[in-house]
Enzyme design. Structure first.
Site: not given
Ligand SMILES: [Zn+2]
Ligand SMILES: NC(=O)c1ccc[n+]([C@@H]2O[C@H](COP(=O)([O-])OP(=O)(O)OC[C@H]3O[C@@H](n4cnc5c(N)ncnc54)[C@H](O)[C@@H]3O)[C@@H](O)[C@H]2O)c1
Length: 370
Positions: A253, A265
């Site tokens: 993140h 991601h």
């Molecule tokens: Zn994830």
């Protein structure tokens, strides 16, 4: 295991998950005859590719089936999109008694459509048909729904189980290549945190998986569903267990934020797993051979992020544990072996880690990557 074989889990995920082709006979296993009005909700891209096929299957089960689209992308995973979908359903006279929402698509479509179902007419039932690998192994399971706001991702939503999930891995064949590593990263994560056999399966099939989107067999997908389902369910009794699903995500993140989402991601989480597993070699005796094995697999399947900021730029995005102590240590879910996560002496599923340890691991992985 043949793709058409049907497996139903009820215990692990609190809702049936059917593996099979997206046809009426498979959907019928999840169907309730009261559902006479079907709102098929997904983003425009996924509806353009799979909307007609799924709608025609649904028409064998209900007299009214209509498609409701919205533009793809995180920027459209908003309350405004939700409101537009709700207004369209209201204008169409969709009633509380007869409506079923069918959520079709990746995590964005499932999160938005599930949230619409959670509040439309104070809640109508919904089914989820994931079409990305990430959604099949992760987003479709656990019941989280929601939208993004200017304050952050997924900050407004509801926890609400679908009445069923249908996983048809043949739908993956049309997935854009860039989306594939996002799912592979979560697949590897599930193996790393809970299933050494699954990791072995991924290693054996790495060439096929690495070639791009393809119909994965049901068995490894089912393992992921069971792993996530069990963890989410057990978390209700054993608070904090869910944090093991965050393996790779503390760093991941922070990388996404620090690069303003230029790193996807999957790439961010795969890199995060490398760094966090390196921390684990120091912090909780994660064997170095296991770290090398995990890194080797990640290198085969998920490209390293094209750019990585220096560790200092990550710091503002690393969530600190306020309880920990005055130093504001970080708490990370770390493996102690492939498929086994470490527990702290106090029973917590995360271990306190100093910023120095994380920074050293970051640097070591950067150097390995060069
Ligand atoms: Zn994830
Ligand atoms: N609810 C949860 O528990 C949970 C868990 C993980 C992630 N998420 C959420 O999931 C989202 C990411 O989901 P995603 O990675 O699936 O991305 P996504 O939903 O944006 O889908 C990726 C893109 O691929 C397209 N697409 C999807 N399936 C396709 C197919 N079969 N053929 C052709 N095109 C297809 C979509 O239109 C979209 O443009 C994030 O918003 C994240 O917050 C939720």
């Amino acid at each position: 295991m043949a793709a058409s074989e049907t497996l139903v889990f009820t215990e692990a995920v609190r809702c049936p998950v059917v593996f099979g082709s997206c046809r009426a006979d498979q959907l019928a296993q999840l169907w309730d005859d009261r559902w006479r009005q079907v709102a098929l909700i997904g983003d425009d891209q996924v509806l353009a590719v799979h909307g007609e096929g799924v709608a025609s299957a649904l028409r064998e089960l209900a007299p009214r089936v209509e498609r409701f689209g919205f533009p793809p992308g995180e920027a459209n995973k908003t309350r405004a999109t939700k409101a537009r979908l709700e207004d369209a359903l209201l204008a169409g006279g969709y009633t509380r008694r007869e409506t079923c929402v069918v959520a079709l698509g990746g995590g964005i479509s499932l999160d938005v459509a599930g949230f619409v179902a959670a509040t439309y007419a104070r809640g109508v039932p919904h089914l989820a048909i994931p079409t990305t690998l990430l959604a099949m192994v992760d987003a479709a399971i656990g019941g989280k729904t929601g939208v993004n706001t200017e304050h952050g991702k997924n900050l407004v939503g509801a926890v609400r189980q679908p009445r069923g999930v249908l996983i048809d891995s043949a739908l993956l064949a049309t997935l854009p290549a860039a989306e594939w590593p996002n799912g592979l990263a979560e697949l590897i994560k599930h193996a790393a945190i809970a299933d050494a056999e699954l990791l072995r399966w991924i290693e054996v099939h790495a060439d096929e998986l690495g070639a791009g989107p393809c119909a994965i067999s049901d068995a490894p997908l089912a393992r992921c569903v069971t792993i996530k389902g069990r963890i989410v369910q057990a978390d209700q009794h054993e608070r904090g267990l869910r944090s093991v699903l965050n393996f790779g995500h503390t760093i991941g993140h922070a990388v996404e934020h620090a690069t303003r989402h230029r790193v996807s991601h999957g790439l961010a989480v795969a890199w995060g797993m490398r760094v966090e597993a390196a921390v684990a070699t120091e912090r909780c005796d994660f064997p170095r051979a296991d770290h090398r094995r995990l890194v080797a697999l990640l290198e085969r399947l998920v490209p390293a992020p094209p750019t990585l900021p220096p560790f200092a730029e990550l710091k503002p995005f690393l969530a600190r544990d306020k309880k920990s102590d005055a130093r504001g240590l970080l708490r990370l879910a770390l493996p102690r072996a492939i498929g086994v996560m470490a527990r702290a002496a106090d029973g917590e599923h995360t271990l306190a880690v100093t910023e120095e340890a994380l920074s050293a691991a970051w640097q070591a992985e950067l150097e390995r990557g060069r």
